[in-house]
Write a protein that holds these residues in place. Structure first.
Motif, PDB file in Angstrom:
ATOM      1  N   ALA A 206       0.829  -1.212   0.000  1.00 15.37           N
ATOM      2  CA  ALA A 206       0.000   0.000   0.000  1.00 15.37           C
ATOM      3  C   ALA A 206       0.861   1.260   0.000  1.00 15.37           C
ATOM      4  CB  ALA A 206      -0.930  -0.006   1.212  1.00 15.37           C
ATOM      5  N   VAL A 207       2.017   1.199   0.662  1.00 13.10           N
ATOM      6  CA  VAL A 207       2.880   2.372   0.785  1.00 13.10           C
ATOM      7  C   VAL A 207       3.812   2.519  -0.417  1.00 13.10           C
ATOM      8  CG1 VAL A 207       4.735   3.404   2.165  1.00 13.10           C
ATOM      9  CG2 VAL A 207       2.789   2.328   3.300  1.00 13.10           C
ATOM     10  N   ILE A 208       4.301   1.395  -0.956  1.00  6.08           N
ATOM     11  CA  ILE A 208       5.412   1.435  -1.915  1.00  6.08           C
ATOM     12  C   ILE A 208       4.986   1.204  -3.362  1.00  6.08           C
ATOM     13  CG2 ILE A 208       7.533   0.217  -2.587  1.00  6.08           C
ATOM     14  CD1 ILE A 208       8.011  -0.249   0.438  1.00  6.08           C
ATOM     15  N   LEU A 209       4.111   0.232  -3.600  1.00  2.00           N
ATOM     16  CA  LEU A 209       3.855  -0.181  -4.974  1.00  2.00           C
ATOM     17  C   LEU A 209       3.117   0.883  -5.771  1.00  2.00           C
ATOM     18  CD1 LEU A 209       2.852  -3.929  -4.540  1.00  2.00           C
ATOM     19  CD2 LEU A 209       5.106  -2.962  -5.040  1.00  2.00           C
ATOM     20  N   THR A 210       3.517   1.037  -7.018  1.00  5.54           N
ATOM     21  CA  THR A 210       2.846   1.917  -7.972  1.00  5.54           C
ATOM     22  C   THR A 210       2.323   1.065  -9.116  1.00  5.54           C
ATOM     23  OG1 THR A 210       4.337   3.740  -7.438  1.00  5.54           O
ATOM     24  CG2 THR A 210       3.122   3.896  -9.507  1.00  5.54           C
ATOM     25  N   ASP A 211       1.125   1.372  -9.577  1.00  6.17           N
ATOM     26  CA  ASP A 211       0.553   0.597 -10.670  1.00  6.17           C
ATOM     27  C   ASP A 211       1.252   0.936 -11.974  1.00  6.17           C
ATOM     28  OD1 ASP A 211      -1.074  -1.234 -11.833  1.00  6.17           O
ATOM     29  OD2 ASP A 211      -2.781   0.106 -12.065  1.00  6.17           O
ATOM     30  N   HIS A 212       1.458  -0.074 -12.787  1.00 10.27           N
ATOM     31  CA  HIS A 212       2.079   0.104 -14.105  1.00 10.27           C
ATOM     32  C   HIS A 212       1.206  -0.618 -15.127  1.00 10.27           C
ATOM     33  CE1 HIS A 212       6.013   1.504 -12.464  1.00 10.27           C
ATOM     34  NE2 HIS A 212       5.645   0.749 -11.449  1.00 10.27           N
ATOM     35  N   ARG A 213       0.751   0.113 -16.121  1.00  6.01           N
ATOM     36  CA  ARG A 213      -0.058  -0.519 -17.172  1.00  6.01           C
ATOM     37  C   ARG A 213       0.383   0.003 -18.525  1.00  6.01           C
ATOM     38  NH1 ARG A 213      -6.275  -0.266 -14.857  1.00  6.01           N
ATOM     39  NH2 ARG A 213      -5.706   0.179 -12.695  1.00  6.01           N
ATOM     40  N   ALA A 214       0.536  -0.909 -19.476  1.00  7.16           N
ATOM     41  CA  ALA A 214       0.840  -0.491 -20.832  1.00  7.16           C
ATOM     42  C   ALA A 214      -0.388   0.156 -21.459  1.00  7.16           C
ATOM     43  CB  ALA A 214       1.268  -1.702 -21.664  1.00  7.16           C
TER      44      ALA A 214
END
Length: 538
Positions: A206-214
């Motif tokens: 919740a604190v660190i991950l960032t969503d990545h989508r092509a």
């Protein structure tokens, strides 16, 4: 095949997609190395549960009054759910974002683990183990997708090396931790331990991950393709699991294998016609990617199949406790922990071909060495072969993963991650089934003659079959009340016959590893790895 994919990066709320290219540092969120730590914590649960539960099975059987078939389902249900849904789960990550699927996978896996610990019947244990497998399938490809999207190309091999190290260490360390928990706490603690680990992974995520989508990520679902692939995978893995019980020549075994082949054929036919396929078959036009998948299968056959008998050798032939057996495998674990990051660094400098070929050559040599083990082999010699096996596996775990994921377009990174994990699961099931059949055949051929040569009382066909089942796992078929001198002869015959079967199975595993050496030369560095170089703060 190359890709000019750009990447959307969105936060946990309704943030607008960031521009493509390197992003400025934003503290913890999206930081590559903290992302690696986060996904490693989640992946550790899944890898650990692949082996830790085997130590708890006898205690579960006794406590819940389960049959042997029930206990088999504790393991088979988990691996079956995992193998069948990995690729579909990877597609979900590509569609909805790997951050979301990772967090859902972690929450579900931890919740299912806690539910198993609270279960008071074997039926509930099996149901929640299946749920563990389903949520684990969400988690594993998403972890690879996050690494692929977060790390720039020049750092990706090192990241995957550390990721592979966590998987290898967790897999090999499972029996040690499981033995300690079962002996000193309870079998429930084997599952309860996942709850705090899952909470930690969720907080970090919740604190660190960032969503990545092509930007050109899939917008629809190939439901028929999902059904065909899932059905084919189920029939294949189910046939491999049940073949030792049904027999390799049984009509039921070949019926499931035939349905699996038909399912894969129909899946391939449909994928060439649907607008947004589950797996674009053009993906396999990449020879390096296809070689990476085959290499992962062959590696898992040699490793999982060979290691299956080593655990019986240590416990039933040498009489070690589960904890002692796990400690004797520490050279394997240690070399994987040391070798995986080093392999990532080496692959980054030289490319994957030589490290992968060398790794499989070391694996072949290690399996040949294991084939020479005797009933009285000392710990020192065993450690050499186990350590060499870990040294050989490390570059393959890292390199084959990078080859598969790096040669897929960014918008299919989740599918590629699922493909990598599915290849490993199928290879493990195939290795255990095929090498198990080799072992069973060798024991069946040799036991009657060895029994007669030792001057033991003649057995009826039914008694001989029952004795062979015990000998296949290294257990002497000594009946209660047997005189000590007769029991000693039976033990010697059982162990010698088991050793001959393990030796042949290990030689077959070594042959598979030799074939994999040549497959490794078809691989090359991921052509699309640069698509994930979207974060600048390394």
């Amino acid at each position: 095949m190359t890709s000019q994919t750009t990447v959307d990066k969105t936060g946990p709320a309704d943030e607008a997609p960031a521009a493509s290219g390197p992003a400025p540092s934003a503290g913890l969120r999206g930081h590559p190395w903290f992302t690696l730590i986060t996904v490693a914590v989640g992946v550790m649960m899944v890898a650990l549960d692949g082996t830790i539960v085997a130590i708890a099975n006898p205690a579960i059987q006794k406590d819940l009054g389960a049959t042997f078939a029930d206990v088999q389902w504790i393991t088979n249900g988990y691996f079956l759910a995992l193998a069948v849904t990995l690729i579909t789960a990877g597609k979900l990550g590509d569609r909805f974002g790997h951050r979301q699927t990772f967090l859902i996978g972690v929450v579900g896996f931890a919740a299912a683990s806690g539910a198993i610990g609270l279960s008071d019947s074997i039926a509930f244990v099996v149901v929640f183990r299946v749920l563990q497998g389903l949520f684990g399938a969400l988690l594993m490809p998403a972890a690879l997708g996050l690494l692929r999207a977060t790390f720039p190309a020049e750092k990706l091999n090192m990241a995957i090396g550390i990721w592979g190290m966590v998987i290898g260490a967790s897999t090999a360390g499972g029996p040690i931790l499981g033995g300690v928990l079962v002996e000193h706490v309870s079998w429930q603690s084997v599952f309860f331990i996942n709850v705090p680990v899952g909470v930690l992974a969720v907080v970090l995520g919740a604190v660190i991950l960032t969503d990545h989508r092509a930007k050109n990520a899939p917008r629809s679902f190939d439901l028929l393709g999902i059904g065909l692939l899932s059905g084919a995978m189920f029939c294949l893995v189910w046939a491999l699991i049940k073949a030792p019980e049904w027999g390799w020549g049984a009509a039921l075994t070949w019926s499931f294998l035939g349905i699996a082949v038909l399912g894969f054929a129909l899946f391939a036919y449909w994928e060439n016609r649907v607008r947004e396929p589950l797996i674009p078959l053009a993906l396999f036009r990449s020879v390096p990617l296809s070689a990476g998948v085959v290499l992962m299968v062959l590696m898992a056959i040699a490793f999982m199949g060979g290691l299956f008998f080593v655990t019986f050798y240590l416990q039933n032939v040498h009489g070690m406790s589960p904890v002692d057996a796990g400690l004797h495998l520490l050279p394997l674990t240690g070399m994987m922990i040391v070798g995986s990051p080093l392999a990532g660094w080496l692959i980054g400098r030289t490319g994957p071909r030589i490290p992968l070929a060398g790794g499989m050559a070391f694996t072949a040599l290690a399996m040949f060495g294991i084939s020479t083990l005797e009933t009285d082999t000392g710990s020192g010699l065993m450690s050499i072969w186990f350590g060499l096996l870990g040294l050989g596996l490390a570059p393959v775990m890292v390199g084959a993963t990078e080859v598969i994921v790096g040669n897929a377009p960014m918008e299919l990174s989740g599918v590629a991650g699922g493909l990598q994990q599915a290849a490993m699961q199928i290879g493990g099931s195939l290795g255990t089934a095929v090498l198990g059949a080799v072992m069973a055949s060798k024991v069946d051929r040799d036991l009657a003659g060895n029994w007669a040569d030792a001057g033991l009382p003649k057995l009826s066909p039914a008694e001989l079959d029952q004795a062979a089942e015990a000998v296949q796992v290294g257990a002497p078929p000594v009946a209660p009340g047997t005189p000590p001198e007769i029991a000693a002869k039976i033990t010697e015959v059982a162990h010698d016959t088991f050793i001959s079967g393990m030796s042949l199975a290990s030689l077959v595993a070594a042959g598979v590893a030799v074939v994999a050496v040549f497959v490794a030369f078809l691989t090359k560095r991921g052509a699309n790895a640069e698509a994930g170089a979207g974060v600048g703060h390394i």
